[in-house]
Design a protein around this motif. Structure first.
Motif, PDB file in Angstrom:
ATOM      1  N   THR A   1      62.307  41.336  18.025  1.00  0.00           N
ATOM      2  CA  THR A   1      61.159  42.131  18.470  1.00  0.00           C
ATOM      3  C   THR A   1      60.933  41.959  19.962  1.00  0.00           C
ATOM      4  OG1 THR A   1      60.078  41.963  16.300  1.00  0.00           O
ATOM      5  CG2 THR A   1      58.681  42.525  18.181  1.00  0.00           C
ATOM      6  N   GLU A   2      61.043  40.723  20.434  1.00  0.00           N
ATOM      7  CA  GLU A   2      60.793  40.446  21.854  1.00  0.00           C
ATOM      8  C   GLU A   2      61.898  41.025  22.734  1.00  0.00           C
ATOM      9  OE1 GLU A   2      58.125  38.156  24.532  1.00  0.00           O
ATOM     10  OE2 GLU A   2      58.123  39.675  22.988  1.00  0.00           O
TER      11      GLU A   2
ATOM     12  N   SER B   1      61.570  44.739  23.000  1.00  0.00           N
ATOM     13  CA  SER B   1      60.457  45.090  23.880  1.00  0.00           C
ATOM     14  C   SER B   1      60.854  44.970  25.352  1.00  0.00           C
ATOM     15  CB  SER B   1      59.261  44.179  23.583  1.00  0.00           C
ATOM     16  OG  SER B   1      58.212  44.411  24.491  1.00  0.00           O
TER      17      SER B   1
END
Length: 268
Positions: free
Chosen positions: A79-80, A83
């Motif tokens: 997820t990071e 992003s």
């Protein structure tokens, strides 16, 4: 790229995982991707040291969770990274080349392109930095400078995480050496499917890169010839200068405070 961070474009599709090591013309390669894919490229060193301080802190948090040990960490890391990378057509250099496996899963349509050069020349290029850099002194100088003050912490997280696992054997000093280049190539061949892994020498110009990407060769436009060392060293020199100026200011302020305090003590 260069001395300014690229800004993400919400319309850009991530297509290329630039897996080449530093000093393999990653800056030129990034500029070529921007030209061919019509969007910004994430050049690691520039993005880390020329963006908001939160960027380098987020990458530190990512690498502290690597190598991935469980599904929860995997979800957080993916997820990071997504992003941080969304909005770019591709990435080059660290930290992208240390999360190749993760990027392959996040962007299943992307290809991995590793920029290459003669291994001996690569080592001669990076050897002075490895052997002469005093990270302890550098850390003190950069301590008051936003973003740069996390530079040592970031590299420690890399060495203890994915990059260290792929490039250093147990018991070895965690520092690049003459064998790092070949170990990196071996790592890529081990983790990247053959049909998604390509090697590219920027000296060959547009044609082989355009063939990999399936795009037309630019007409009447020379292939970018930028200097990896100059690009990142310029940023680092700026940070060091800022640190020294800041420390000088702190010293003057402290001296002035001490002088004032002593005068007041005499008066009292």
């Amino acid at each position: 790229m260069g001395h300014a961070a690229s800004k993400p474009d919400p319309n850009a599709k991530f297509r290329v995982i630039g897996a080449g090591l530093s000093r393999t013309a990653t800056t030129s390669f990034g500029a070529a991707l921007t030209e061919l894919l019509d969007g910004p490229c994430h050049h690691g060193g520039t993005q880390l040291l020329c963006s908001d301080e939160s960027v380098i802190k987020r990458w530190i948090d990512v690498f502290r969770k690597t190598p991935i040990q469980n599904e929860q960490d995997k979800k957080v890391i993916h997820t990071e990274i997504k992003s941080l990378m969304d909005g770019y057509v591709g990435c080059t250099d660290l930290p992208g080349n240390a999360v190749v496996e993760e990027l392959l899963e996040i962007y299943p349509d992307a290809v991995v392109i590793c920029t290459v050069r003669d291994p001996e020349k690569w080592w001669q290029s990076i050897r002075p930095i490895v052997e002469n850099a005093n990270f302890t002194v550098l850390s003190w100088i950069l301590a008051p400078v936003p973003r740069f003050r996390y530079f040592r912490t970031y590299h420690d997280a890399l060495d203890e995480g994915n990059f260290g696992k792929a490039h250093f054997k147990e018991g070895e000093k965690k520092m690049p050496s003459a064998v790092t280049y070949e170990r990196h190539i071996e790592y890529l061949k081990r983790v990247v499917p053959k049909d998604r892994l390509f090697f590219f020498d920027v000296r060959d110009g547009w044609e082989p890169l355009c063939q990999i990407l399936g795009v037309p060769v630019p007409k009447d436009k020379p292939f970018p010839r930028l200097n990896d060392a100059a690009a990142v060293e310029g940023i680092m020199k700026s940070g060091i200068k800022q640190g020294m100026v800041t420390w000088a200011g702190i010293g003057v302020t402290a001296a002035a405070g001490l002088y004032t305090g002593l005068r007041m003590a005499r008066i009292l």
